[in-house]
Motif scaffolding. Structure first.
Motif, PDB file in Angstrom:
ATOM      1  N   ALA A  76     119.430  66.085  42.520  1.00  0.00           N
ATOM      2  CA  ALA A  76     117.617  65.995  42.603  1.00  0.00           C
ATOM      3  C   ALA A  76     116.438  66.719  41.691  1.00  0.00           C
ATOM      4  CB  ALA A  76     117.482  67.810  43.882  1.00  0.00           C
ATOM      5  N   ILE A  77     117.613  67.929  40.600  1.00  0.00           N
ATOM      6  CA  ILE A  77     116.548  68.481  39.241  1.00  0.00           C
ATOM      7  C   ILE A  77     116.974  67.147  38.431  1.00  0.00           C
ATOM      8  CG2 ILE A  77     117.162  69.755  37.429  1.00  0.00           C
ATOM      9  CD1 ILE A  77     117.495  71.930  39.162  1.00  0.00           C
ATOM     10  N   ILE A  78     118.067  66.515  37.750  1.00  0.00           N
ATOM     11  CA  ILE A  78     118.248  65.555  36.614  1.00  0.00           C
ATOM     12  C   ILE A  78     117.211  64.858  38.035  1.00  0.00           C
ATOM     13  CG2 ILE A  78     119.884  64.056  36.351  1.00  0.00           C
ATOM     14  CD1 ILE A  78     121.479  66.128  36.719  1.00  0.00           C
ATOM     15  N   ALA A  79     117.458  64.002  38.938  1.00  0.00           N
ATOM     16  CA  ALA A  79     116.327  63.224  39.266  1.00  0.00           C
ATOM     17  C   ALA A  79     114.937  63.331  39.072  1.00  0.00           C
ATOM     18  CB  ALA A  79     116.990  62.834  40.903  1.00  0.00           C
ATOM     19  N   ALA A  80     114.349  64.430  38.560  1.00  0.00           N
ATOM     20  CA  ALA A  80     113.086  64.726  39.419  1.00  0.00           C
ATOM     21  C   ALA A  80     113.040  64.431  38.083  1.00  0.00           C
ATOM     22  CB  ALA A  80     112.831  66.043  39.621  1.00  0.00           C
ATOM     23  N   LEU A  81     113.762  65.377  37.136  1.00  0.00           N
ATOM     24  CA  LEU A  81     113.510  65.147  35.022  1.00  0.00           C
ATOM     25  C   LEU A  81     112.757  63.763  35.004  1.00  0.00           C
ATOM     26  CD1 LEU A  81     115.057  67.944  34.417  1.00  0.00           C
ATOM     27  CD2 LEU A  81     112.990  68.197  34.314  1.00  0.00           C
ATOM     28  N   PHE A 107     116.815  48.983  48.107  1.00  0.00           N
ATOM     29  CA  PHE A 107     115.899  48.061  47.781  1.00  0.00           C
ATOM     30  C   PHE A 107     114.545  48.221  48.402  1.00  0.00           C
ATOM     31  CE2 PHE A 107     120.315  46.466  49.719  1.00  0.00           C
ATOM     32  CZ  PHE A 107     120.371  45.599  48.604  1.00  0.00           C
ATOM     33  N   ARG A 108     114.205  49.128  48.905  1.00  0.00           N
ATOM     34  CA  ARG A 108     112.546  49.322  49.002  1.00  0.00           C
ATOM     35  C   ARG A 108     112.220  50.918  47.994  1.00  0.00           C
ATOM     36  NH1 ARG A 108     113.092  47.699  54.952  1.00  0.00           N
ATOM     37  NH2 ARG A 108     112.773  49.910  55.497  1.00  0.00           N
ATOM     38  N   PRO A 109     112.061  51.026  47.498  1.00  0.00           N
ATOM     39  CA  PRO A 109     111.779  52.357  46.028  1.00  0.00           C
ATOM     40  C   PRO A 109     110.191  52.985  46.680  1.00  0.00           C
ATOM     41  CG  PRO A 109     112.552  50.661  44.465  1.00  0.00           C
ATOM     42  CD  PRO A 109     112.166  49.583  46.639  1.00  0.00           C
ATOM     43  N   GLU A 110     110.278  54.082  47.639  1.00  0.00           N
ATOM     44  CA  GLU A 110     108.960  54.363  47.483  1.00  0.00           C
ATOM     45  C   GLU A 110     108.407  55.908  46.417  1.00  0.00           C
ATOM     46  OE1 GLU A 110     109.107  55.760  51.441  1.00  0.00           O
ATOM     47  OE2 GLU A 110     109.767  54.658  52.237  1.00  0.00           O
ATOM     48  N   PRO A 111     107.530  55.739  46.268  1.00  0.00           N
ATOM     49  CA  PRO A 111     106.926  57.047  45.238  1.00  0.00           C
ATOM     50  C   PRO A 111     107.008  58.450  45.862  1.00  0.00           C
ATOM     51  CG  PRO A 111     105.691  56.338  46.645  1.00  0.00           C
ATOM     52  CD  PRO A 111     106.212  55.199  46.863  1.00  0.00           C
ATOM     53  N   VAL A 112     107.681  59.150  44.668  1.00  0.00           N
ATOM     54  CA  VAL A 112     108.678  60.308  44.672  1.00  0.00           C
ATOM     55  C   VAL A 112     107.126  61.672  43.787  1.00  0.00           C
ATOM     56  CG1 VAL A 112     110.357  61.797  43.868  1.00  0.00           C
ATOM     57  CG2 VAL A 112     110.707  59.609  45.192  1.00  0.00           C
ATOM     58  N   ALA A 113     107.391  62.436  44.501  1.00  0.00           N
ATOM     59  CA  ALA A 113     105.742  63.437  43.689  1.00  0.00           C
ATOM     60  C   ALA A 113     107.326  64.421  42.650  1.00  0.00           C
ATOM     61  CB  ALA A 113     105.468  64.708  44.942  1.00  0.00           C
ATOM     62  N   LEU A 157     110.149  61.996  36.119  1.00  0.00           N
ATOM     63  CA  LEU A 157     108.539  62.670  35.233  1.00  0.00           C
ATOM     64  C   LEU A 157     108.807  62.140  33.873  1.00  0.00           C
ATOM     65  CD1 LEU A 157     108.376  66.289  36.363  1.00  0.00           C
ATOM     66  CD2 LEU A 157     107.435  64.793  36.852  1.00  0.00           C
ATOM     67  N   ALA A 158     110.235  62.164  33.599  1.00  0.00           N
ATOM     68  CA  ALA A 158     109.991  61.283  32.163  1.00  0.00           C
ATOM     69  C   ALA A 158     109.521  59.372  31.800  1.00  0.00           C
ATOM     70  CB  ALA A 158     110.963  61.834  31.252  1.00  0.00           C
ATOM     71  N   THR A 159     110.545  59.101  32.977  1.00  0.00           N
ATOM     72  CA  THR A 159     110.231  57.888  33.072  1.00  0.00           C
ATOM     73  C   THR A 159     109.961  56.642  33.889  1.00  0.00           C
ATOM     74  OG1 THR A 159     112.615  57.492  34.072  1.00  0.00           O
ATOM     75  CG2 THR A 159     112.648  57.992  31.040  1.00  0.00           C
ATOM     76  N   GLY A 160     109.814  57.694  34.405  1.00  0.00           N
ATOM     77  CA  GLY A 160     109.363  57.090  36.158  1.00  0.00           C
ATOM     78  C   GLY A 160     109.982  56.011  36.665  1.00  0.00           C
ATOM     79  N   TRP A 161     111.455  56.025  36.759  1.00  0.00           N
ATOM     80  CA  TRP A 161     112.232  54.845  37.273  1.00  0.00           C
ATOM     81  C   TRP A 161     112.881  55.867  38.149  1.00  0.00           C
ATOM     82  CZ3 TRP A 161     117.406  55.046  36.961  1.00  0.00           C
ATOM     83  CH2 TRP A 161     118.449  53.445  37.454  1.00  0.00           C
ATOM     84  N   MET A 162     111.724  55.068  39.310  1.00  0.00           N
ATOM     85  CA  MET A 162     112.425  55.641  40.940  1.00  0.00           C
ATOM     86  C   MET A 162     114.126  55.417  41.606  1.00  0.00           C
ATOM     87  SD  MET A 162     109.446  57.328  41.988  1.00  0.00           S
ATOM     88  CE  MET A 162     107.783  57.475  41.341  1.00  0.00           C
ATOM     89  N   PRO A 163     114.961  54.805  41.469  1.00  0.00           N
ATOM     90  CA  PRO A 163     116.142  54.106  41.436  1.00  0.00           C
ATOM     91  C   PRO A 163     116.836  55.237  41.379  1.00  0.00           C
ATOM     92  CG  PRO A 163     115.434  52.004  40.904  1.00  0.00           C
ATOM     93  CD  PRO A 163     114.199  52.495  40.445  1.00  0.00           C
TER      94      PRO A 163
END
Length: 329
Positions: A189-194, A130-136, A197-203
């Protein structure tokens, strides 16, 4: 008069070997198991600190969720390591079966703790959806990859011990499931990071955290159910008490009736049984007892049993309940 027969040798023998229908399970592997558990504990605990710091630094819920899971796994592996040592204690006046059940209790506690962890993961994931936050994502990817290597090492340690001793007990299986959950969490976590990085889709980060929770729940339920059944002294899930009674009555010469059958488990690897047999008055009770013990060991893996042989009415029966078969659980 009824006669109760029990082999005291079974009890003493059980502390050195477990004899089942599939062979021999020796107890001399316990020190090796403890070393494997300790090594996995140090690996998991050490990287848990690294992953928690990395999750906070990168803002990744997937990493923080996996670090929370690894925290409980550190506790779980520590409890499993301690339980293996406690279970080696010999029987005493108060605990005549010894301390084997402590490993089952450890597995049950580990399962309950994991339920709390899953609840926390789901709560945080809902907030992030509901409140996405940026991820490094770059830092997240590096830390998750290092975590994957650490989890693979821990899994290999414990799985190697289970493969070496095919019938690993519930406590060590629970420890292995904890580490397997960590391994899958690192992959997520690796899949989420990739993806980020590729799409910027935080959810993707909280969604994969939900997936981690589901994987944990699936394995946790199996451990809680099996350890709970043992603690409640239920009949083993693969044991058909009615079928066992029928086999004894039809395959052991001289058995007229089988009743008051109770089957339970000290641990999943140590089934126990008590039963009453009604025989003809001229029956050779010693020979019958040997035949019953042999059948129980060879077909059902039960090497510790108490058998009461009766030539008349059962003194424990009410007239209206005579002849009924009972089973724990």
């Amino acid at each position: 008069m009824p006669h109760t027969h029990d082999s005291h040798g079974d009890c003493e023998h059980d502390h050195e070997h477990d004899h089942g229908g599939s062979g021999h399970h020796h107890r001399h592997h316990v020190p090796s198991d403890r070393k494997r558990l300790l090594a996995a504990l140090l690996l998991t605990g050490g990287f848990m600190v690294v992953e928690a710091a990395g999750g906070w630094w990168s803002g990744s819920l997937a990493l923080l969720a996996d670090a929370g899971h690894m925290l409980t796994d550190t506790f779980a592996l520590g409890l499993a390591w301690m339980a293996v040592g406690v279970a080696r204690r010999p029987p005493d006046r108060d605990r005549t079966y010894g301390y084997h059940r402590f490993e089952v209790l450890a597995a049950f506690v580990n399962g309950l703790v994991l339920l709390v962890v899953v609840g926390g993961i789901y709560y945080e994931a809902a907030l992030r959806l509901f409140r996405p936050e940026p991820v490094a994502a770059g830092e997240m990817l590096v830390i998750a990859f290092i975590g994957l290597l650490a989890n693979i090492a821990s899994f290999a340690l414990l799985h190697g011990g289970q493969h070496e001793h095919e019938h690993a007990n519930l406590n060590r299986r629970a420890a292995l499931l904890h580490v397997a959950g960590d391994l899958l969490g690192s992959v997520a976590a690796i899949i989420a990071a990739l993806v980020i990085l590729a799409t910027g889709w935080m959810p993707i980060d909280p969604l994969l955290s939900l997936l981690i929770g589901l994987l944990i729940l699936r394995s946790t339920w199996a451990v809680i159910r099996e350890s709970g059944q043992v603690l409640l002294e239920a009949a083993p899930s693969d044991m058909d008490v009615a079928e066992l009674s029928s086999v004894l009555q039809h395959e052991v010469p001289g058995v007229l009736d089988v009743h008051h059958v109770h089957v339970w488990s000290l641990t999943p690897e140590r089934p126990l049984l008590t039963l009453h047999l009604r025989t003809s008055p001229d029956c050779d009770s010693e020979r019958m007892l040997a035949a019953v013990k042999r059948l129980l060991a060879q077909r059902y893996g039960i090497t510790h049993s108490a058998v009461q042989i009766e030539s008349g009415a059962c003194p424990d029966d009410d007239p209206e309940h005579a002849g009924h078969v009972h089973a724990c659980g």
